[in-house]
Design a protein around this motif. Structure first.
Motif, PDB file in Angstrom:
ATOM      1  N   LEU A  28       0.834  -1.207   0.000  1.00 57.53           N
ATOM      2  CA  LEU A  28       0.000   0.000   0.000  1.00 57.53           C
ATOM      3  C   LEU A  28       0.866   1.254   0.000  1.00 57.53           C
ATOM      4  O   LEU A  28       0.546   2.245  -0.673  1.00 57.53           O
ATOM      5  N   TYR A  29       1.961   1.206   0.742  1.00 56.95           N
ATOM      6  CA  TYR A  29       2.863   2.360   0.788  1.00 56.95           C
ATOM      7  C   TYR A  29       3.526   2.572  -0.579  1.00 56.95           C
ATOM      8  O   TYR A  29       3.638   3.712  -1.054  1.00 56.95           O
ATOM      9  N   GLU A  30       3.946   1.495  -1.229  1.00 55.49           N
ATOM     10  CA  GLU A  30       4.576   1.624  -2.543  1.00 55.49           C
ATOM     11  C   GLU A  30       3.572   2.140  -3.579  1.00 55.49           C
ATOM     12  O   GLU A  30       3.938   2.911  -4.477  1.00 55.49           O
ATOM     13  N   LEU A  56      -1.809  11.860   4.769  1.00 56.82           N
ATOM     14  CA  LEU A  56      -3.059  11.228   5.187  1.00 56.82           C
ATOM     15  C   LEU A  56      -3.019   9.729   4.890  1.00 56.82           C
ATOM     16  O   LEU A  56      -3.438   8.901   5.717  1.00 56.82           O
ATOM     17  N   PHE A  57      -2.511   9.367   3.722  1.00 54.59           N
ATOM     18  CA  PHE A  57      -2.399   7.954   3.361  1.00 54.59           C
ATOM     19  C   PHE A  57      -1.406   7.237   4.274  1.00 54.59           C
ATOM     20  O   PHE A  57      -1.607   6.071   4.619  1.00 54.59           O
ATOM     21  N   GLN A  58      -0.343   7.917   4.654  1.00 47.69           N
ATOM     22  CA  GLN A  58       0.616   7.310   5.576  1.00 47.69           C
ATOM     23  C   GLN A  58      -0.042   7.000   6.914  1.00 47.69           C
ATOM     24  O   GLN A  58       0.176   5.923   7.486  1.00 47.69           O
ATOM     25  N   ALA A  62      -0.698   3.209   8.566  1.00 47.19           N
ATOM     26  CA  ALA A  62      -0.240   2.894   9.924  1.00 47.19           C
ATOM     27  C   ALA A  62      -1.387   2.379  10.785  1.00 47.19           C
ATOM     28  O   ALA A  62      -1.204   1.471  11.614  1.00 47.19           O
ATOM     29  N   ALA A  63      -2.587   2.933  10.566  1.00 46.91           N
ATOM     30  CA  ALA A  63      -3.753   2.520  11.357  1.00 46.91           C
ATOM     31  C   ALA A  63      -4.178   1.083  11.045  1.00 46.91           C
ATOM     32  O   ALA A  63      -4.887   0.458  11.846  1.00 46.91           O
ATOM     33  N   LEU A 274      -3.830  -2.103  -8.280  1.00 48.61           N
ATOM     34  CA  LEU A 274      -2.371  -2.042  -8.330  1.00 48.61           C
ATOM     35  C   LEU A 274      -1.808  -2.453  -6.979  1.00 48.61           C
ATOM     36  O   LEU A 274      -0.811  -3.178  -6.901  1.00 48.61           O
ATOM     37  N   GLY A 275      -2.459  -2.008  -5.891  1.00 50.56           N
ATOM     38  CA  GLY A 275      -2.031  -2.438  -4.563  1.00 50.56           C
ATOM     39  C   GLY A 275      -2.105  -3.940  -4.401  1.00 50.56           C
ATOM     40  O   GLY A 275      -1.203  -4.561  -3.824  1.00 50.56           O
ATOM     41  N   VAL A 276      -3.170  -4.551  -4.916  1.00 45.52           N
ATOM     42  CA  VAL A 276      -3.310  -6.014  -4.872  1.00 45.52           C
ATOM     43  C   VAL A 276      -2.205  -6.670  -5.683  1.00 45.52           C
ATOM     44  O   VAL A 276      -1.605  -7.670  -5.264  1.00 45.52           O
ATOM     45  N   THR A 277      -1.912  -6.110  -6.844  1.00 48.60           N
ATOM     46  CA  THR A 277      -0.859  -6.645  -7.710  1.00 48.60           C
ATOM     47  C   THR A 277       0.480  -6.666  -6.984  1.00 48.60           C
ATOM     48  O   THR A 277       1.183  -7.691  -6.968  1.00 48.60           O
TER      49      THR A 277
END
Length: 291
Positions: A28-30, A56-58, A62-63, A274-277
């Motif tokens: 998710l971070y990438e 915000l995404f960071q 983390a949550a 893309l995150g799933v990939t």
């Protein structure tokens, strides 16, 4: 990383699930860290969004610490569908608290939650963990419940687009075992990575491949069906010209970026996949010798 033997102890499984949790959050971070994603939040731009940015995404990622570990253990233990669902709802609540009620990762919680549970179930059955086995496990285990028993929110963007236009969304994609990811995104990613050894270019190629193929409800929500057709056509043309293998590929991507921001379009569904990939590729690489 500790290699897990068959007949693992509970401690070993917990450690394995912790590693999976780290991989999910890294994916998710990438994804959000990837620059030049048209209309999407990147480290240097908010894209087409006024209420979201990179920090915000960071905070959101983390949550989610521990959530993917829990879903992996849920899959390993063979819990009921409702337990997996409840675990996801609790993660959503944590995310929304961390983001002041802004939906940053609801799609990721749903997608990677089931993907993580599938990994746990593969381990429990001594099945080799790879992208194909993860997708097949989701189909075999939860497809029926996802398609026919999952309570849908009629007011969500995805369900409103489904009712209005008949287009499918995240639920159908997960129920298929991530068919679009396996058939479209992963091959495009691997083709470019083999040729360039550049994860950024491979990720962007995979994103454009998803945009060219997906009925992205986020695009339809913001711009209607006409916007979806334009987005798909732009992505197809980019890929037909060679995609990120073009000598001027960055300039071509900037043109698409400008169009998306000008028209307030955001391919959020494609970003989710893309995150799933990235997650599936990481899991396959890290755990290929487990079973």
């Amino acid at each position: 990383m500790q290699i897990i033997q068959k007949h693992e102890s509970v401690l070993d499984i917990s450690q394995y699930a912790m590693q999976l949790d780290h991989l999910a959050r890294t994916a998710l971070y990438e994804e959000v860290s990837l620059e030049q994603k048209p209309g999407l939040v990147c480290p240097t731009t908010q894209g087409s969004h006024t209420d979201m940015d990179f920090p915000l995404f960071q905070r959101s990622i983390a949550a989610l610490t521990g959530y993917f570990q829990s879903q992996c253990l849920n899959g390993y233990q063979g819990v009921a569908f409702e337990n997996i669902q409840r675990c996801g709802i609790q993660a959503e609540q944590k995310m929304m608290t961390a983001t002041a009620q802004i939906n940053t990762h609801k799609g990721a919680i749903f997608n990677l939650g089931f993907a993580s549970a599938a990994v746990g179930k593969c381990l429990a059955q001594d099945i080799s963990v790879n992208a194909i086995s993860m997708g097949r496990m989701i189909q075999q285990t939860w497809q029926e419940e996802l398609l026919h028993h999952l309570e849908r929110n009629p007011n969500s963007h995805g369900q409103r687009m489904r009712s209005q236009y008949g287009i499918t969304g995240a639920i159908e994609e997960v129920a298929s075992g991530f068919k679009t990811v396996l058939d479209v995104a992963v091959p495009h990613y691997l083709e470019i990575y083999v040729k360039t050894e550049d994860k950024k270019r491979a990720s962007l190629q995979a994103l454009f491949a998803l945009m060219s193929h997906l009925q992205d409800t986020n695009i339809v929500w913001r711009g209607g069906l006409s916007a979806l057709y334009i987005v798909q056509d732009m992505a197809k043309q980019f890929l037909a010209r060679g995609g990120v293998l073009q000598h001027n590929w960055m300039q071509e991507v900037v043109k698409v970026e400008d169009y998306f921001v000008q028209h307030r379009l955001s391919p959020g569904g494609s970003a989710d996949l893309l995150g799933v990939t990235l997650f599936m590729l990481k899991v396959e690489h890290e755990f290929r010798n487990i079973i």
